[in-house]
Enzyme design. Structure first.
Site, mmCIF file in Angstrom:
data_model
loop_
_atom_site.group_PDB
_atom_site.id
_atom_site.type_symbol
_atom_site.label_atom_id
_atom_site.label_comp_id
_atom_site.label_asym_id
_atom_site.label_seq_id
_atom_site.Cartn_x
_atom_site.Cartn_y
_atom_site.Cartn_z
ATOM 1 N N GLU A 165 -27.979 27.232 -20.209
ATOM 2 C CA GLU A 165 -27.987 27.040 -18.603
ATOM 3 C C GLU A 165 -27.082 25.457 -19.469
ATOM 4 O O GLU A 165 -26.684 25.594 -20.264
ATOM 5 C CB GLU A 165 -28.610 26.591 -18.129
ATOM 6 N N ASP A 166 -26.082 25.048 -18.025
ATOM 7 C CA ASP A 166 -25.785 24.017 -18.912
ATOM 8 C C ASP A 166 -26.602 23.029 -18.174
ATOM 9 O O ASP A 166 -26.256 21.554 -19.014
ATOM 10 C CB ASP A 166 -24.446 23.820 -17.495
ATOM 11 N N ASP A 219 -31.217 20.151 -13.241
ATOM 12 C CA ASP A 219 -31.496 19.771 -12.078
ATOM 13 C C ASP A 219 -32.421 19.428 -11.340
ATOM 14 O O ASP A 219 -33.246 19.363 -11.636
ATOM 15 C CB ASP A 219 -29.741 19.660 -11.423
ATOM 16 N N PHE A 260 -24.277 12.198 -12.093
ATOM 17 C CA PHE A 260 -23.794 13.392 -12.138
ATOM 18 C C PHE A 260 -22.422 13.739 -12.839
ATOM 19 O O PHE A 260 -21.592 12.368 -12.825
ATOM 20 C CB PHE A 260 -22.483 12.953 -10.632
ATOM 21 N N ARG A 278 -13.678 21.335 -16.135
ATOM 22 C CA ARG A 278 -14.917 22.146 -16.260
ATOM 23 C C ARG A 278 -14.537 22.298 -18.326
ATOM 24 O O ARG A 278 -14.920 22.387 -19.130
ATOM 25 C CB ARG A 278 -14.641 23.681 -16.245
HETATM 26 P P1 IMP Z 1 -30.764 23.397 -9.587
HETATM 27 O O1 IMP Z 1 -30.433 24.421 -9.020
HETATM 28 O O2 IMP Z 1 -31.283 22.133 -8.695
HETATM 29 O O3 IMP Z 1 -31.114 22.081 -10.928
HETATM 30 O O4 IMP Z 1 -29.348 23.334 -9.920
HETATM 31 C C1 IMP Z 1 -28.254 23.869 -11.103
HETATM 32 C C2 IMP Z 1 -27.003 23.464 -10.968
HETATM 33 O O5 IMP Z 1 -26.582 22.853 -9.933
HETATM 34 C C3 IMP Z 1 -26.571 23.541 -12.276
HETATM 35 O O6 IMP Z 1 -25.921 24.985 -12.971
HETATM 36 C C4 IMP Z 1 -25.129 22.639 -11.952
HETATM 37 O O7 IMP Z 1 -24.549 23.995 -11.664
HETATM 38 C C5 IMP Z 1 -25.514 21.957 -11.172
HETATM 39 N N1 IMP Z 1 -25.330 20.512 -11.011
HETATM 40 C C6 IMP Z 1 -26.196 19.871 -10.988
HETATM 41 N N2 IMP Z 1 -26.480 18.380 -11.503
HETATM 42 C C7 IMP Z 1 -24.985 18.568 -11.817
HETATM 43 C C8 IMP Z 1 -23.894 17.390 -12.649
HETATM 44 O O8 IMP Z 1 -24.045 16.341 -12.815
HETATM 45 N N3 IMP Z 1 -22.417 18.001 -12.345
HETATM 46 C C9 IMP Z 1 -22.376 19.108 -12.007
HETATM 47 N N4 IMP Z 1 -23.140 20.565 -11.663
HETATM 48 C C10 IMP Z 1 -24.143 19.649 -11.436
HETATM 49 MG MG MG Z 2 -24.770 26.071 -13.278
#
Ligand code: IMP
Ligand code: MG
Length: 174
Positions: A98-99, A102, A151, A164
């Site tokens: 995963e990238d 959050d 962010f 990206r």
């Molecule tokens: P989560 O489900 O809230 O953990 O969100 C995860 C997804 O939100 C990641 O896979 C990203 O695609 C996006 N995301 C969360 N924070 C960032 C950020 O700082 N920059 C870009 N994308 C983010």
């Molecule tokens: Mg993602």
């Protein structure tokens, strides 16, 4: 080459070095075993390219695409699978690539979704972790870097589908 966006947090060199370290750790943890890397589209692909080269084990890859809807600050965020894994994961060692983690909503869903395929194990390897934002009890097993509540873009991560392709992780100053 795209212009510098915001402030550089991690350079390509730092990220590659960290991928090498985690690859060595993964090799030790899965000694002699085959691994199925499941990359999360779209953000996970750049990090996945580094991690897969750093793992000496027999390795296969596949991809999953999920997106979360609803309020980002709510634990009730609904996640939908937009592209499913094609591989049979039965009795496989799965590592989700995963990238960023959050709130954890997306990964928690993906992890339990893949666990339904009865793999031997499921772990998570993320480039970035924002622990201060967590709303779900999900924890990555392999973490590139922990960051504050910023962010970030680049190295697969987007802002409105842009940036990206930046060869570093930078943050957008708000
Ligand atoms: P989560 O489900 O809230 O953990 O969100 C995860 C997804 O939100 C990641 O896979 C990203 O695609 C996006 N995301 C969360 N924070 C960032 C950020 O700082 N920059 C870009 N994308 C983010
Ligand atoms: Mg993602």
């Amino acid at each position: 080459m795209a212009e510098i966006i915001g402030k550089v947090l991690f350079t390509e060199e730092q990220i590659r070095q960290r991928a090498k370290e985690l690859g060595e750790q993964i090799a030790r943890d899965y000694e002699g075993e085959e691994i199925y890397l499941i990359g999360t589209l779209k953000g996970g692909i750049v990090w996945m390219a580094d991690i897969m080269k750093a793992i000496p084990n027999d390795t296969k890859i596949d991809f999953i695409c999920a997106s979360s809807y609803g309020s980002g600050t709510s634990t009730t965020g609904v996640v939908k699978i937009k592209k499913d894994v094609e591989a049979d994961l039965f009795n496989k060692n799965v590592i989700i690539i995963e990238d960023i983690v959050d709130t954890g909503t997306t990964l928690k869903f993906i992890k339990s979704y893949l666990a339904e395929r009865n793999p031997k194990s499921v772990k998570i390897c993320t480039l970035l972790d924002k622990p201060s934002r967590r709303l779900c009890d999900v924890q990555a097993d392999y973490i590139g870097f922990e960051i504050d509540n910023l962010f970030v873009v680049g190295y697969g991560l987007d802002y409105d589908q842009k940036y990206r392709n930046l060869p570093y992780v930078g943050y957008i100053e708000g």
